[in-house]
Motif scaffolding. Structure first.
Motif, PDB file in Angstrom:
ATOM      1  N   SER A  64       0.815  -1.218   0.000  1.00 52.30           N
ATOM      2  CA  SER A  64       0.000   0.000   0.000  1.00 52.30           C
ATOM      3  C   SER A  64       0.846   1.264   0.000  1.00 52.30           C
ATOM      4  O   SER A  64       0.312   2.365   0.101  1.00 52.30           O
ATOM      5  N   ALA A  65       2.173   1.120  -0.143  1.00 53.65           N
ATOM      6  CA  ALA A  65       3.039   2.296  -0.303  1.00 53.65           C
ATOM      7  C   ALA A  65       2.663   3.005  -1.599  1.00 53.65           C
ATOM      8  O   ALA A  65       2.432   2.362  -2.630  1.00 53.65           O
ATOM      9  N   ASN A  66       2.605   4.308  -1.556  1.00 53.34           N
ATOM     10  CA  ASN A  66       2.132   5.099  -2.687  1.00 53.34           C
ATOM     11  C   ASN A  66       3.047   5.027  -3.897  1.00 53.34           C
ATOM     12  O   ASN A  66       2.594   4.941  -5.029  1.00 53.34           O
ATOM     13  N   ARG A  67       4.354   5.065  -3.685  1.00 57.69           N
ATOM     14  CA  ARG A  67       5.306   5.157  -4.794  1.00 57.69           C
ATOM     15  C   ARG A  67       5.655   3.802  -5.407  1.00 57.69           C
ATOM     16  O   ARG A  67       6.301   3.750  -6.449  1.00 57.69           O
ATOM     17  N   ALA A  68       5.249   2.721  -4.788  1.00 58.10           N
ATOM     18  CA  ALA A  68       5.534   1.384  -5.315  1.00 58.10           C
ATOM     19  C   ALA A  68       4.526   1.019  -6.397  1.00 58.10           C
ATOM     20  O   ALA A  68       3.437   1.587  -6.478  1.00 58.10           O
ATOM     21  N   ILE A  69       4.893   0.063  -7.232  1.00 56.88           N
ATOM     22  CA  ILE A  69       3.952  -0.530  -8.177  1.00 56.88           C
ATOM     23  C   ILE A  69       3.342  -1.725  -7.465  1.00 56.88           C
ATOM     24  O   ILE A  69       4.008  -2.742  -7.252  1.00 56.88           O
ATOM     25  N   THR A  70       2.093  -1.599  -7.075  1.00 54.61           N
ATOM     26  CA  THR A  70       1.417  -2.669  -6.344  1.00 54.61           C
ATOM     27  C   THR A  70       0.761  -3.608  -7.348  1.00 54.61           C
ATOM     28  O   THR A  70       0.043  -3.169  -8.239  1.00 54.61           O
ATOM     29  N   VAL A  71       1.022  -4.911  -7.181  1.00 60.04           N
ATOM     30  CA  VAL A  71       0.659  -5.880  -8.210  1.00 60.04           C
ATOM     31  C   VAL A  71      -0.347  -6.896  -7.685  1.00 60.04           C
ATOM     32  O   VAL A  71      -0.082  -7.628  -6.732  1.00 60.04           O
ATOM     33  N   GLY A  72      -1.509  -6.914  -8.327  1.00 60.73           N
ATOM     34  CA  GLY A  72      -2.510  -7.935  -8.075  1.00 60.73           C
ATOM     35  C   GLY A  72      -2.289  -9.104  -9.032  1.00 60.73           C
ATOM     36  O   GLY A  72      -1.394  -9.070  -9.886  1.00 60.73           O
ATOM     37  N   ALA A  73      -3.120 -10.128  -8.896  1.00 58.75           N
ATOM     38  CA  ALA A  73      -2.922 -11.351  -9.681  1.00 58.75           C
ATOM     39  C   ALA A  73      -4.117 -11.657 -10.573  1.00 58.75           C
ATOM     40  O   ALA A  73      -5.267 -11.472 -10.183  1.00 58.75           O
ATOM     41  N   LYS A  81      -5.763   0.701  -5.268  1.00 61.56           N
ATOM     42  CA  LYS A  81      -4.723  -0.298  -5.455  1.00 61.56           C
ATOM     43  C   LYS A  81      -5.387  -1.636  -5.737  1.00 61.56           C
ATOM     44  O   LYS A  81      -6.507  -1.859  -5.309  1.00 61.56           O
ATOM     45  N   PRO A  82      -4.785  -2.595  -6.373  1.00 62.71           N
ATOM     46  CA  PRO A  82      -3.437  -2.579  -6.921  1.00 62.71           C
ATOM     47  C   PRO A  82      -3.354  -1.692  -8.160  1.00 62.71           C
ATOM     48  O   PRO A  82      -4.372  -1.309  -8.743  1.00 62.71           O
ATOM     49  N   ASP A  83      -2.123  -1.372  -8.557  1.00 62.35           N
ATOM     50  CA  ASP A  83      -1.910  -0.522  -9.722  1.00 62.35           C
ATOM     51  C   ASP A  83      -2.095  -1.303 -11.005  1.00 62.35           C
ATOM     52  O   ASP A  83      -2.643  -0.788 -11.982  1.00 62.35           O
ATOM     53  N   ILE A  84      -1.617  -2.547 -11.022  1.00 65.26           N
ATOM     54  CA  ILE A  84      -1.782  -3.432 -12.176  1.00 65.26           C
ATOM     55  C   ILE A  84      -1.970  -4.855 -11.664  1.00 65.26           C
ATOM     56  O   ILE A  84      -1.718  -5.140 -10.492  1.00 65.26           O
ATOM     57  N   ALA A  85      -2.418  -5.726 -12.558  1.00 56.79           N
ATOM     58  CA  ALA A  85      -2.521  -7.151 -12.240  1.00 56.79           C
ATOM     59  C   ALA A  85      -1.810  -7.928 -13.339  1.00 56.79           C
ATOM     60  O   ALA A  85      -1.950  -7.613 -14.521  1.00 56.79           O
ATOM     61  N   LYS A 115      17.352   9.421 -18.514  1.00 60.54           N
ATOM     62  CA  LYS A 115      17.345   9.128 -17.086  1.00 60.54           C
ATOM     63  C   LYS A 115      16.073   8.363 -16.730  1.00 60.54           C
ATOM     64  O   LYS A 115      14.977   8.709 -17.182  1.00 60.54           O
ATOM     65  N   VAL A 116      16.223   7.338 -15.909  1.00 58.00           N
ATOM     66  CA  VAL A 116      15.072   6.532 -15.486  1.00 58.00           C
ATOM     67  C   VAL A 116      14.260   7.309 -14.452  1.00 58.00           C
ATOM     68  O   VAL A 116      14.803   7.846 -13.492  1.00 58.00           O
ATOM     69  N   ASP A 117      12.952   7.384 -14.673  1.00 60.13           N
ATOM     70  CA  ASP A 117      12.034   8.009 -13.729  1.00 60.13           C
ATOM     71  C   ASP A 117      11.001   6.935 -13.350  1.00 60.13           C
ATOM     72  O   ASP A 117      10.175   6.545 -14.177  1.00 60.13           O
ATOM     73  N   ALA A 118      11.065   6.468 -12.111  1.00 63.07           N
ATOM     74  CA  ALA A 118      10.189   5.370 -11.680  1.00 63.07           C
ATOM     75  C   ALA A 118       8.712   5.710 -11.843  1.00 63.07           C
ATOM     76  O   ALA A 118       7.904   4.842 -12.149  1.00 63.07           O
ATOM     77  N   ARG A 119       8.348   6.981 -11.654  1.00 62.42           N
ATOM     78  CA  ARG A 119       6.934   7.372 -11.806  1.00 62.42           C
ATOM     79  C   ARG A 119       6.461   7.157 -13.231  1.00 62.42           C
ATOM     80  O   ARG A 119       5.323   6.741 -13.465  1.00 62.42           O
ATOM     81  N   LEU A 120       7.328   7.440 -14.207  1.00 61.37           N
ATOM     82  CA  LEU A 120       6.951   7.261 -15.610  1.00 61.37           C
ATOM     83  C   LEU A 120       6.861   5.788 -15.981  1.00 61.37           C
ATOM     84  O   LEU A 120       6.014   5.399 -16.787  1.00 61.37           O
ATOM     85  N   ALA A 162       3.505   4.181 -17.343  1.00 58.85           N
ATOM     86  CA  ALA A 162       3.487   3.462 -18.621  1.00 58.85           C
ATOM     87  C   ALA A 162       2.819   2.093 -18.469  1.00 58.85           C
ATOM     88  O   ALA A 162       2.026   1.682 -19.323  1.00 58.85           O
ATOM     89  N   LEU A 163       3.128   1.386 -17.393  1.00 56.27           N
ATOM     90  CA  LEU A 163       2.506   0.081 -17.168  1.00 56.27           C
ATOM     91  C   LEU A 163       1.000   0.200 -16.958  1.00 56.27           C
ATOM     92  O   LEU A 163       0.213  -0.587 -17.482  1.00 56.27           O
ATOM     93  N   MET A 164       0.603   1.223 -16.200  1.00 53.20           N
ATOM     94  CA  MET A 164      -0.814   1.363 -15.876  1.00 53.20           C
ATOM     95  C   MET A 164      -1.658   1.782 -17.076  1.00 53.20           C
ATOM     96  O   MET A 164      -2.734   1.241 -17.310  1.00 53.20           O
TER      97      MET A 164
END
Length: 198
Positions: A93-102, A132-136, A182-187, A191-193
């Motif tokens: 449930s951390a905001n900056r992480a990519i939370t992954v469902g199944a 959340k999750p952000d993606i599955a 430069k890698v930007d984790a937010r982007l 992109a995944l979402m």
């Protein structure tokens, strides 16, 4: 890709995973990558719950680490306490992480016909206070097992889904790096979402 495995559970404490060991594992990986000027994608197939989503101490600590290192992409499993609302595990449930469902991929379940989308796994945690999750991603994996455990080769859980998201993230990070950007984790997360199927 170079893979680093870090142990976060403490056998001395009955197999539990203390917050301190999680943070040390994350810090080790970040230091390893930064010293070698390598991009970094973290995966944590771990989650417990449930406190008020986004309010657990580990969530805040993970968010502060990711805020200090905006180039670090971090995929974390959502947890297997679903489908009820507010079942999201932490630190997923951390905001900056990519939370992954199944999901349960039809192909891996032996389905003859392929539907347009894979069904969300019955156990996959969902947010209530948080979106959340952000993606599955596919929540199934096959593993070798000892002879006494034959028949248990198929494993299911968001712990199996999170590495899929980490792998997808690594491909995007690789493309960004090869372009000299430069890698930007937010982007990467965005992109995944935005490219995921509803």
């Amino acid at each position: 890709a170079q893979l680093i495995g870090r142990k976060i559970a403490s056998d001395a404490q009955g197999g539990i995973s203390p917050t301190g060991s999680m943070l040390r594992a994350v810090e080790y990986a970040i230091n390893f990558a930064h010293q070698r000027r390598l991009p970094l994608v973290l995966n944590m197939s771990f989650g417990v719950g449930n406190e008020a989503e986004g309010k657990a101490r580990i969530d805040q600590l993970i968010d502060s680490v990711l805020q200090a290192h905006p180039d670090v992409v971090f995929a974390i499993s959502a947890g297997n306490d679903g489908p009820g609302l507010s079942t999201m595990g932490f630190p997923g449930s951390a905001n900056r992480a990519i939370t992954v469902g199944a999901t349960f991929p039809a192909g891996m379940l032996g389905a003859v016909t392929r539907s347009t989308s894979d069904p969300v796994a019955y156990f996959s945690a969902r947010g209530g206070e948080l979106a959340k999750p952000d993606i599955a991603t596919p929540g199934l994996a096959y593993s070798t097992v000892p002879h006494w455990n034959m028949g248990d080769e198929r494993k299911g859980g968001t712990s199996m889904a999170s590495p899929h998201a980490a792998g997808l993230s690594a491909l995007l990070v690789s493309a960004v790096t090869q372009r000299g950007e430069k890698v930007d984790a937010r982007l990467i997360k965005q992109a995944l979402m935005v490219t995921a199927h509803p």
